[in-house]
Design an enzyme around this catalytic site. Structure first.
Site, PDB file in Angstrom:
ATOM      1  N   PHE A 167      17.703   7.694 -69.970  1.00 51.42           N
ATOM      2  CA  PHE A 167      17.097   7.963 -71.285  1.00 51.42           C
ATOM      3  C   PHE A 167      17.967   7.312 -72.360  1.00 51.42           C
ATOM      4  O   PHE A 167      19.193   7.400 -72.294  1.00 51.42           O
ATOM      5  CB  PHE A 167      17.009   9.469 -71.542  1.00 51.42           C
ATOM      6  CG  PHE A 167      15.958  10.162 -70.715  1.00 51.42           C
ATOM      7  CD1 PHE A 167      14.664  10.317 -71.192  1.00 51.42           C
ATOM      8  CD2 PHE A 167      16.259  10.659 -69.460  1.00 51.42           C
ATOM      9  CE1 PHE A 167      13.686  10.943 -70.430  1.00 51.42           C
ATOM     10  CE2 PHE A 167      15.284  11.295 -68.684  1.00 51.42           C
ATOM     11  CZ  PHE A 167      13.993  11.443 -69.176  1.00 51.42           C
ATOM     12  N   ASP A 216      18.600   8.244 -75.117  1.00 48.54           N
ATOM     13  CA  ASP A 216      19.407   9.265 -75.790  1.00 48.54           C
ATOM     14  C   ASP A 216      20.827   9.335 -75.213  1.00 48.54           C
ATOM     15  O   ASP A 216      21.756   9.749 -75.898  1.00 48.54           O
ATOM     16  CB  ASP A 216      18.736  10.634 -75.623  1.00 48.54           C
ATOM     17  CG  ASP A 216      17.248  10.584 -75.906  1.00 48.54           C
ATOM     18  OD1 ASP A 216      16.831  11.164 -76.909  1.00 48.54           O
ATOM     19  OD2 ASP A 216      16.505   9.951 -75.123  1.00 48.54           O
ATOM     20  N   GLU A 276      27.945   7.643 -67.509  1.00 47.25           N
ATOM     21  CA  GLU A 276      27.376   6.463 -68.174  1.00 47.25           C
ATOM     22  C   GLU A 276      28.436   5.493 -68.675  1.00 47.25           C
ATOM     23  O   GLU A 276      28.239   4.280 -68.621  1.00 47.25           O
ATOM     24  CB  GLU A 276      26.463   6.898 -69.322  1.00 47.25           C
ATOM     25  CG  GLU A 276      25.122   7.480 -68.884  1.00 47.25           C
ATOM     26  CD  GLU A 276      25.188   8.972 -68.545  1.00 47.25           C
ATOM     27  OE1 GLU A 276      26.285   9.576 -68.708  1.00 47.25           O
ATOM     28  OE2 GLU A 276      24.171   9.542 -68.131  1.00 47.25           O
ATOM     29  N   HIS A 336      15.936  13.872 -75.249  1.00 46.93           N
ATOM     30  CA  HIS A 336      15.296  12.977 -74.276  1.00 46.93           C
ATOM     31  C   HIS A 336      14.073  12.280 -74.875  1.00 46.93           C
ATOM     32  O   HIS A 336      13.171  11.884 -74.149  1.00 46.93           O
ATOM     33  CB  HIS A 336      14.842  13.743 -73.025  1.00 46.93           C
ATOM     34  CG  HIS A 336      15.960  14.234 -72.169  1.00 46.93           C
ATOM     35  ND1 HIS A 336      16.750  15.292 -72.514  1.00 46.93           N
ATOM     36  CD2 HIS A 336      16.415  13.809 -70.954  1.00 46.93           C
ATOM     37  CE1 HIS A 336      17.647  15.498 -71.563  1.00 46.93           C
ATOM     38  NE2 HIS A 336      17.470  14.613 -70.604  1.00 46.93           N
ATOM     39  N   GLU A 369      21.507   5.659 -62.450  1.00 52.42           N
ATOM     40  CA  GLU A 369      21.461   6.995 -61.858  1.00 52.42           C
ATOM     41  C   GLU A 369      20.159   7.175 -61.086  1.00 52.42           C
ATOM     42  O   GLU A 369      19.077   7.057 -61.665  1.00 52.42           O
ATOM     43  CB  GLU A 369      21.588   8.042 -62.973  1.00 52.42           C
ATOM     44  CG  GLU A 369      22.987   8.012 -63.608  1.00 52.42           C
ATOM     45  CD  GLU A 369      23.014   8.473 -65.059  1.00 52.42           C
ATOM     46  OE1 GLU A 369      21.945   8.815 -65.601  1.00 52.42           O
ATOM     47  OE2 GLU A 369      24.117   8.460 -65.648  1.00 52.42           O
TER      48      GLU A 369
END
Lengths: 322, 337, 378
Positions: free
Chosen positions: B93, B95, B70, B139, B30
């Site tokens: 991230f 996360d 994702e 995050h 991204e």
């Protein structure tokens, strides 16, 4: 492009092999000799055969939990598949994958998949690899009506359009995601219509009709090869057996399967079509039937007598190197 | 060896040089280019922190922006890896692993085993982890142990620029799926890094500091916090051996055990949540294989079992710091039966 | 020198990156008499352990640093002086030192020695130049080594002459291209280096593979060579521990490499973790493994040295000496026996294959003395 005699006979052999393979697995599963889950493809043969008649060995497919038909049609060794289902070292995955994970990357088969919607992102990758390498190969992701609801499928349709990938998404809508009807679970009138939301052409075909599938998939695959981007093909099919072996299918209507077998069987339809219009005789097809019976008999016999993997096999092939 | 660059530059250089070296290496993620489809400049971002800046102008379409999906792009990286490329996907991230976990956990990790050894999936997923920048609960996590748990994955947690470059090049060349955890607070740290390409093998811990009294095992940013504590402790005559495993899968058991056998006292510092973590895993390893050498109970310095808080006043309490490490070491060093 | 009678024993700087060393063990008691060159105290840096020697004779009056202390480079370790000095005077010296010494000052003010590069044909060669005067000395390291192999020597030899320590092709930070890896090719690279820096003639000291290269140069281009010092040299016989060469090239991890590196030293404890890590850092660079493999095949094949010039030693016209560690486990010290009388030979007891590190002070005296004498000999 119309298929020639040899191609038609090959398509018949593929469908018949899938049918006999699946019916035999059904019978053998009932004896208790086969372990785990199996999901049978019988009834949907024209879809696998019709799509795969447009593919080369180097094209790639990603399959579903109901993957035997895709494997056979893509060229995976039938004896190795049977041995895999029996959990033997001679299986295509050496007994470590089983029915739900049969794969043969050399044949362009990236795996049956135990995760509903697991395949479409992978096919975006296979298509991307073809694009980066400039090979003119394509990737075909098979999903069911169930996976047509998964986020991974939606994301992949979007990504395939965004990257203009040589990818084709084939939704085999057999009307049931496990025991739930697509009339309940699919929040759209047509699965094929969903593709428009991702800027991709789509078509819905009668998946019992080998020729309809062959033509629709052929158009989509040619477009992908020519750099025209991804497409979506819905094949409306029916499965003869339950979601998995052991499913009593009490959710299905009375005589639903019997009617299908009697009136809408894709192999019967194919036989009629090719013997009435072309130069293929019933005897040609009967000869194939007999070959297939012999093949499946010997595949089962070989699988039964093959060794089971042991302690030495447990720890191998987790990593290439560790 | 005199050249000093940052952790961030080391990662950029590893990607740049290995892309130059191997045409099958592609990047996706991204905003790793930034500006795709827009009217302004391309390579506007080079990733949210500029890690991949300059690679699109050099390598063009081999560096691809992705939609914020994702599952699709991590899965595409996995599929492309199984189809002959060496993709490096950037998951902004760590996360966000929650969104695409299946493609890593059920697909990439298991192909080789499920398919009877016939698949190779040389995918790299680079991802930013760690607390300390007030980025709050979604995050700031350090989920490397989750991936360490999964057979078929390799997990890399570099603590300095030299390791970051060598481990990343190794990850790209490695034929198994590798997840690289980059600590967001380390990007600007500097260190000596060779200009040439080089690799660091996985499963070889770095003994960052030698010492005979207490073994500290730490990863990523915690290596630096541990060294800070070790310096203070050295002034009081407590010499710590600081071990950075560098990769959690494979894990260099031998170096850890060897050190524990000589010190008999252990503190494990882990930025991740305390349950089912690298800290507990390494503790179990030591308890099983070096029990006879232990002269004190193993201490773990970890955050509390809470999400990462937002407010600076809370986050500073949450993340292990040198003072907490120092306290734990003193406790372990002073313990007698 | 503030007082010629008093010698302040300070922490030496071994190599480019050393900032401090740890006192491992004192070898002389307070009040003990020492001679110049005596080992006084064992010091360990993160890279290597060695002994600090007395620069002058006298009595070790005070051990300022305790065992276990980490002392910055230039920091005071002890005080040596004549026998009659008053203890109060020693106290004063120590106090004064403590007040005026600033750790790291030397490095900050002078920038410290740093390496340079020169282009030699298609190759970039890294080297370290220290000192001024001539004829200069050129130091050639061995297989798998680099200019840091001379960390105990280059400074000591640079009094009154320029010392050049270089990285051979494929080694250290020089270009990875070793051509066919042969001794001739490497010798050509060295003479090219000497041409590029206009160094000729030079005292050439070569260790191991570097010895074979030096020997080759002395044979083919004697005019370039003021003197030849061969340390544990290759090229003097067929025997070599080929297993070491193979193991060194193959070792990818710390333990495997440590086991190999320990073979180089009589005392394996000299191989510190940092030394191993540094060699590993070098070996992990792309192209190094190939360069090493090629270089190895240039002088070793079938388990023995393939390039030896022992029979041609008689042709050598330049002053030549040979230094060998008696406990050399890589190339046997027996190669130092039975050579022409004109060659000065010294065997160092207790040293292995790395005498310039293990017996640095003896080797420094031998090298400096020989170079001085050779410089005045017509």
């Amino acid at each position: 492009m119309p298929l020639d005699r040899e191609e038609l006979l090959h398509a018949y052999r593929v469908m018949k092999t899938i049918r006999v393979f699946e019916e035999r697995v059904h019978d053998e599963f009932a004896t208790g000799e086969i372990e785990g889950f199996v999901h049978l493809y019988a009834g949907e043969e024209a879809s696998a055969a019709g799509v795969m008649a447009n593919l080369t060995r180097d094209d790639r497919i990603a399959s579903t939990h109901r993957g035997h038909g895709h494997c056979i049609a893509k060229g995976v060794d039938v004896r190795g598949m049977m041995a895999e289902i029996y959990g033997r070292t001679t299986g295509v995955c050496h007994g470590k994958g089983g029915s739900m994970h049969i794969a043969d990357l050399d044949e362009g088969m990236m795996g049956a998949n135990g995760i509903v919607g697991g395949g479409p992102p992978l096919i975006c990758g296979a298509a991307l690899a073809a694009k980066v390498k400039g090979t003119r190969n394509v990737g075909v992701a098979f999903v069911g009506d169930g996976a047509s609801n998964q986020g991974t499928t939606f994301e992949s349709l979007n990504l395939a359009t965004v990257w203009n990938l040589p990818a084709v998404f084939v939704a085999e809508n057999n009307g049931y995601a496990e025991a739930t009807s697509s009339r309940y679970s699919v929040g759209a009138d047509s699965i094929a219509d969903r593709a428009a939301g991702f800027g991709m052409p789509s078509v819905s075909v009668d998946g019992h009709d080998f020729f309809a599938v062959y033509e629709a998939a052929g158009e989509a695959i040619s477009r992908a090869r020519d750099g025209g981007g991804p497409s979506f093909v819905e094949c409306r099919v029916n499965r003869y057996f339950g979601h998995f072996e052991g499913d009593a299918q009490t959710y299905r209507g009375p005589n639903e399967v019997e009617d299908l077998r009697a009136n809408r069987d894709c192999i019967d339809l194919f036989r009629v079509a090719v013997t009435t219009s072309g130069d293929i005789a019933q005897a040609d097809l009967d000869g194939i039937d007999s070959d297939v019976d012999t093949l499946i008999d010997s595949a089962v016999d070989e699988a039964r007598s093959a060794p089971r993997p042991g302690a030495n096999d447990l720890l191998t092939d987790v990593y290439v190197s560790y | 060896m005199a050249r000093t660059i940052t952790y961030q530059q080391a990662i950029n250089e590893a990607l740049d040089q290995e892309m130059g070296n191997d045409p099958s290496v592609i990047l996706m993620g991204e905003d790793i280019v930034g500006g795709s489809g827009a009217d302004g400049e391309m390579d506007a971002w080079g990733g949210p922190l500029g890690i991949t800046k300059g690679l699109y102008p050099k390598y063009g379409d081999r560096v691809m922006d992705t939609p914020i999906t994702e599952s699709a792009f991590i899965g595409a990286a996995v599929g492309a890896a199984a189809s002959g490329l060496r993709p490096v996907a950037e998951l902004m991230f760590s996360d966000f692993m929650g969104v695409c976990f299946d493609q890593i956990y059920n697909q990439a990790a298991k192909f080789r085993y499920m398919f009877g050894g016939k698949a190779e999936t040389p995918v790299v997923i680079r991802t930013m982890y760690g607390a300390g920048i007030r980025a709050a609960a979604q995050h700031s996590q350090s989920p490397y142990s989750i991936f360490t748990h999964v057979p078929g994955l390799k997990v890399v947690v570099p603590s300095n620029p030299y390791d970051a470059k060598g481990l990343l090049i190794q990850a790209i060349r490695d034929n198994d799926p590798v997840i690289c955890f980059e600590h967001k607070s380390l990007y600007q740290t500097e260190g000596e890094v060779p200009e040439e390409l080089y690799t660091l093998p996985f499963g070889e811990a770095n003994v960052v500091r030698e010492g005979g009294d207490v073994t500290i095992i730490a990863l990523g940013l915690m290596v630096h916090r541990s060294l800070e504590a070790a310096e203070t402790l050295a002034a009081d005559g407590i010499e710590c051996e600081v071990i950075d495993p560098r990769t959690t899968s494979p894990l260099d058991d031998e170096t850890i055990l060897e050190s524990v056998e000589s010190t008999g006292r252990v503190v494990i510092v882990d930025e991740a949540s305390p349950r089912c973590s690298m800290a507990t895993d390494i503790s179990a390893l030591i308890a099983r294989d070096a029990f006879g050498s232990l002269e004190a109970p193993i201490q773990m310095v970890t955050p509390p079992h809470t999400p990462v808080p937002f407010a600076g006043s809370l986050e500073d309490l949450y993340v292990p710091d040198a003072t907490k490490i120092e306290t734990a070491v003193r406790q372990v060093a002073g313990y007698s039966r | 020198m503030r007082d010629p009678e008093i010698h302040r024993l300070t922490m030496p700087k071994w190599g480019l990156t050393m900032t401090a060393g740890m006192v491992v063990k004192w070898l002389v008691d307070e009040g003990g008499e020492v001679a110049a060159g005596d080992e006084l105290v064992e010091v360990e840096t993160e890279k290597i352990a060695s002994a600090v020697e007395a620069a002058t004779a006298g009595v070790l009056h005070r051990r300022v640093a305790d065992e276990g202390d980490t002392v910055p480079v230039g920091g005071l370790l002890g005080v040596i002086a004549g026998p009659d000095i008053a203890p109060e005077q020693i106290d004063l010296i120590v106090e004064e030192f403590a007040e005026t010494f600033v750790p790291g000052e030397e490095a900050v003010t002078t920038g410290g020695p740093s390496t340079q590069r020169v282009q030699v044909g298609d190759r970039s060669i890294r080297y370290l130049a220290l000192g001024e005067g001539g004829p200069p000395a050129v130091l050639l390291h061995g297989f798998g080594g680099d200019l840091n192999n001379w960390l105990f020597n280059s400074d000591a030899l640079s009094t009154g002459r320029t010392v050049y320590a270089l990285d051979l092709p494929g080694h250290g930070e020089s270009s990875r291209d070793v051509g066919d890896g042969s001794i001739d090719t490497l010798a050509g690279a060295v003479t090219g280096f000497m041409d590029a820096l206009a160094i000729s003639p030079a005292h050439i000291a070569g260790h191991s593979l570097g010895g074979a290269i030096a020997l080759q140069i002395a044979l083919s281009e004697p005019a370039r060579v003021a003197s030849l010092s061969l340390i544990a040299s290759a090229g003097l016989g067929p025997e070599i521990d080929a297993g070491f060469i193979e193991g060194f090239v193959a070792a990818e991890r710390r333990r495997a490499l440590r086991d190999e590196l320990q073979k180089l030293f009589a005392d394996p404890a000299l191989v510190t973790r940092r030394l191993v890590d540094d060699v590993l850092k070098f070996k992990r660079i792309d192209g190094v493994a190939d360069a090493l493999r090629k270089t190895a095949t240039g002088f070793v094949s079938g388990g023995a040295q393939s390039h030896y010039l022992r029979d041609r030693l008689g042709e050598i016209t330049v002053p030549t000496q040979i230094i060998w560690g008696e406990m050399d486990g890589i190339i046997p010290a027996s190669h130092a026996a039975g050579l022409p009388d004109s060659i000065e030979t010294t065997l160092l007891p207790g040293a292995g294959h790395m005498p310039m590190m293990e017996a640095a002070s003896e080797v420094n005296l031998l090298l400096a003395g020989f170079m001085e004498r050779a410089a005045v000999t017509p």
